[in-house]
Write a protein that holds these residues in place. Structure first.
Motif, mmCIF file in Angstrom:
data_model
loop_
_atom_site.group_PDB
_atom_site.id
_atom_site.type_symbol
_atom_site.label_atom_id
_atom_site.label_comp_id
_atom_site.label_asym_id
_atom_site.label_seq_id
_atom_site.Cartn_x
_atom_site.Cartn_y
_atom_site.Cartn_z
ATOM 1 N N TYR A 66 0.714 -0.892 0.441
ATOM 2 C CA TYR A 66 -0.185 0.180 0.337
ATOM 3 C C TYR A 66 0.555 1.391 0.484
ATOM 4 N N SER A 67 2.088 1.229 0.193
ATOM 5 C CA SER A 67 2.814 2.035 -0.199
ATOM 6 C C SER A 67 3.586 2.724 -1.011
ATOM 7 N N GLY A 75 -4.676 7.366 3.286
ATOM 8 C CA GLY A 75 -5.374 7.723 4.095
ATOM 9 C C GLY A 75 -6.520 8.849 4.366
ATOM 10 N N LYS A 76 -6.749 8.651 4.800
ATOM 11 C CA LYS A 76 -7.531 10.130 4.957
ATOM 12 C C LYS A 76 -7.592 10.386 6.931
ATOM 13 N N GLU A 101 -12.695 6.372 6.106
ATOM 14 C CA GLU A 101 -12.118 7.112 4.667
ATOM 15 C C GLU A 101 -10.493 7.276 4.112
ATOM 16 N N TYR A 102 -10.138 6.945 3.086
ATOM 17 C CA TYR A 102 -9.279 6.610 2.053
ATOM 18 C C TYR A 102 -8.983 6.594 -0.108
ATOM 19 N N VAL A 103 -8.167 6.915 0.264
ATOM 20 C CA VAL A 103 -7.959 7.238 -2.091
ATOM 21 C C VAL A 103 -6.949 5.836 -1.685
ATOM 22 N N TYR A 109 -12.922 6.128 -0.877
ATOM 23 C CA TYR A 109 -14.160 5.396 -0.262
ATOM 24 C C TYR A 109 -14.156 5.483 1.312
ATOM 25 N N VAL A 110 -15.504 5.497 2.010
ATOM 26 C CA VAL A 110 -15.596 5.469 2.991
ATOM 27 C C VAL A 110 -16.108 3.785 3.479
#
Length: 132
Positions: A66-67, A75-76, A101-103, A109-110
């Motif tokens: 994911y990095s 990640g938000k 919540e993330y992109v 996405y939520v």
């Protein structure tokens, strides 16, 4: 009496700190953060695998993936709320709402779920031993 009194509310607050620290670690893709909140024993369970030795490898590979630039993960928000904590000695069953919540690859996405975590107090510190 010789019985030690336990401050239930203080224990619950300490548990909430561990739960949020785990979400913060996941949001930051921090292996060190995850390592700090999990019990390093052979009986813990996560991702369908058992034992810290195996779980740690899964976390390292997942965070590495994911990095990467190809995943374009950002990640938000990752929070826990609405806790329902049941203490039994050195064990705790914790239910909570989890909001994420993330992109990912440009898409937002939520995720909102009800999470269940199990913790054990080891050497005076609450540690995660399972999530469901």
């Amino acid at each position: 009496s010789c019985q030690e009194t336990v401050d239930i509310e203080a224990e619950k607050e300490a548990i909430k700190v561990v739960v949020q620290a785990q979400l913060d670690a996941a949001l930051a893709l921090s292996f060190e953060g995850e390592s700090a909140v999990w019990a390093h024993t052979d009986y813990i369970e996560r991702f369908g695998v058992q034992g810290w030795d195996s779980i740690s490898v899964v976390y390292q590979k997942m965070f590495e993936k994911y990095s990467s630039d190809t995943m374009d993960f950002q990640g938000k928000v990752f929070t826990a709320s609405n806790y329902d904590i049941h203490l039994n000695g050195t064990f705790a069953s914790v239910f909570h709402d989890q909001h994420f919540e993330y992109v990912l690859k440009g898409e937002e996405y939520v995720s909102a779920i009800r999470e269940h975590k199990y913790l054990e107090k080891i050497d005076g510190e609450w540690k995660l031993i399972a999530t469901f």
